[in-house]
Write a protein that holds these residues in place. Structure first.
Motif, PDB file in Angstrom:
ATOM      1  N   HIS A 149       2.563   8.434  11.243  1.00 41.93           N
ATOM      2  CA  HIS A 149       3.605   8.274  10.379  1.00 41.93           C
ATOM      3  C   HIS A 149       4.974   8.671  10.677  1.00 41.93           C
ATOM      4  N   TRP A 150       4.821  10.101  11.166  1.00 44.02           N
ATOM      5  CA  TRP A 150       6.022  10.785  11.414  1.00 44.02           C
ATOM      6  C   TRP A 150       6.777  10.262  12.610  1.00 44.02           C
TER       7      TRP A 150
ATOM      8  N   TRP B 286      10.456   8.546  12.492  1.00 42.03           N
ATOM      9  CA  TRP B 286      11.641   9.227  13.286  1.00 42.03           C
ATOM     10  C   TRP B 286      12.045   8.051  14.376  1.00 42.03           C
ATOM     11  N   ASN B 287      11.322   7.413  15.013  1.00 39.79           N
ATOM     12  CA  ASN B 287      11.647   6.772  16.197  1.00 39.79           C
ATOM     13  C   ASN B 287      11.930   5.216  15.744  1.00 39.79           C
ATOM     14  N   ILE B 288      11.399   4.652  14.735  1.00 43.48           N
ATOM     15  CA  ILE B 288      11.623   3.260  14.426  1.00 43.48           C
ATOM     16  C   ILE B 288      12.307   3.124  13.118  1.00 43.48           C
ATOM     17  N   VAL B 289      11.962   3.795  11.989  1.00 42.45           N
ATOM     18  CA  VAL B 289      12.551   3.488  10.649  1.00 42.45           C
ATOM     19  C   VAL B 289      13.893   4.064  10.692  1.00 42.45           C
ATOM     20  N   LEU B 290      14.095   5.427  11.318  1.00 43.19           N
ATOM     21  CA  LEU B 290      15.495   6.020  10.982  1.00 43.19           C
ATOM     22  C   LEU B 290      16.573   5.174  11.995  1.00 43.19           C
TER      23      LEU B 290
ATOM     24  N   PRO C 183       9.921  -5.274   8.220  1.00 41.58           N
ATOM     25  CA  PRO C 183       8.782  -5.949   8.699  1.00 41.58           C
ATOM     26  C   PRO C 183       7.785  -5.023   9.079  1.00 41.58           C
ATOM     27  N   ARG C 184       6.519  -5.147   8.543  1.00 41.05           N
ATOM     28  CA  ARG C 184       5.300  -4.319   8.653  1.00 41.05           C
ATOM     29  C   ARG C 184       4.747  -4.170  10.237  1.00 41.05           C
ATOM     30  N   GLU C 185       5.206  -5.428  10.876  1.00 36.79           N
ATOM     31  CA  GLU C 185       4.699  -5.574  12.270  1.00 36.79           C
ATOM     32  C   GLU C 185       5.113  -4.763  13.112  1.00 36.79           C
ATOM     33  N   LEU C 186       6.359  -4.437  13.006  1.00 34.11           N
ATOM     34  CA  LEU C 186       6.915  -3.233  13.850  1.00 34.11           C
ATOM     35  C   LEU C 186       6.120  -1.957  13.757  1.00 34.11           C
ATOM     36  N   GLU C 187       5.933  -1.598  12.391  1.00 35.94           N
ATOM     37  CA  GLU C 187       5.239  -0.294  12.237  1.00 35.94           C
ATOM     38  C   GLU C 187       3.754  -0.382  12.861  1.00 35.94           C
ATOM     39  N   GLU C 188       3.149  -1.465  12.562  1.00 32.52           N
ATOM     40  CA  GLU C 188       1.732  -1.957  12.815  1.00 32.52           C
ATOM     41  C   GLU C 188       1.513  -1.676  14.513  1.00 32.52           C
ATOM     42  N   ALA C 189       2.618  -2.195  15.167  1.00 35.25           N
ATOM     43  CA  ALA C 189       2.368  -2.267  16.460  1.00 35.25           C
ATOM     44  C   ALA C 189       2.804  -0.626  17.013  1.00 35.25           C
TER      45      ALA C 189
END
Length: 272
Positions: free
Chosen positions: A176-177, A181-185, A162-168
């Motif tokens: 982006h890094w 590192w903190n959300i995607v991984l 969900p893009r909302e997590l990254e956008e938040a």
């Protein structure tokens, strides 16, 4: 449940039992035979095999089999960690970042899946020789890091995020890094665990490239060690099966330890 559904379910269960038995039987035969001595003929009489642990003692005392296993473990572990890190970064960039040539790059990476390993074996050897990588850990590790399947699978996995997590996170000031590192991984643990097992297993069982790239016995991996057993002790299958059993045990332990993550990575997208 109707009679036809019950019959179909029973047939599927019976088929699963037969396939499972056929898959497990070679492993059970290998393990049980590794504890037996070789049948001998004395005075025209056949003396049957007996249960013994000497086969395993012989494997670890007559040849440096522990060194072979350490080489395989070290090489497989380094390749797995490096591949997961670089593959996840590449897959996230191909799934989320917009830059010129993104689709062309992904298509080029994906197209390498159509090329079989023997086709690139000679060019890879020539490049490794030119770079001075032969007969070294670097020569066994670096060429095996890239894997288009891992990048493809991770990219498809990240496309479902969900893009909302990254956008938040970006709104809160994350780059982006930090998002990676903190959300995607952390959210990629199920599929990373499954890929870790696949990568480790593939490199633990590697045979052709270590055979071509090394001639130093100190760099011999476990599969080459078992092959040397076959050439030296071709008639003593008890030693060969003992070595094969020792080599298979870490893989079986790894699979049973991470079987839940493997199933979850295939069954779901990894998000709860």
């Amino acid at each position: 449940m109707t009679v036809s559904n019950r019959a179909a379910r029973t047939a599927l269960i019976a088929l699963a039992v037969v396939v499972s038995a056929a898959s497990v039987f070679p492993v059970l035969w290998m393990v049980t035979s590794s504890f037996k001595t070789r049948d001998t003929v004395t005075d025209g009489r056949l003396i049957p095999s007996d249960v013994t642990f000497q086969n395993f003692v012989y494997v670890f005392t007559e040849v440096p089999f522990a060194r072979y296993m350490w080489n395989s473990f070290f090489i497989s572990a380094v390749i797995t960690v490096a591949a997961l890190l670089f593959h996840s970064m590449a897959a996230y960039a191909l799934a989320r970042l917009r830059f010129p040539g993104r689709e062309a790059i992904f298509l080029s990476i994906f197209s390498t899946l159509l090329i079989s390993a023997p086709v690139v074996l000679i060019p890879l050897f020539l490049v490794a020789r030119q770079l001075g990588l032969l007969d070294s850990y670097a020569g066994l590790i670096i060429p095996a890091i890239f894997n288009a399947f891992g990048i493809f699978l991770l990219r498809q996995f990240y496309l479902g995020f969900p893009r909302e997590l990254e956008e938040a996170a970006i709104v809160d000031g994350c780059g982006h890094w930090r998002v990676y590192w903190n959300i995607v991984l952390p959210m990629s643990r199920p599929i990373l665990s499954a890929l870790a097992v696949f990568f480790f297993l593939a490199n633990w069982n590697a045979f052709v490239w270590p055979l071509v790239a090394t001639s130093n016995e100190d760099l011999t991996v476990v599969q080459l060690g078992i092959a040397s057993f076959q050439s030296q002790y071709g008639s003593n299958w008890n030693y060969i099966l003992a070595a094969a059993t020792v080599a298979a045990l870490p893989m079986l332990a790894l699979f049973f330890a991470f079987q839940r993550q493997i199933v979850e990575s295939i069954k779901t997208s990894g998000l709860k």
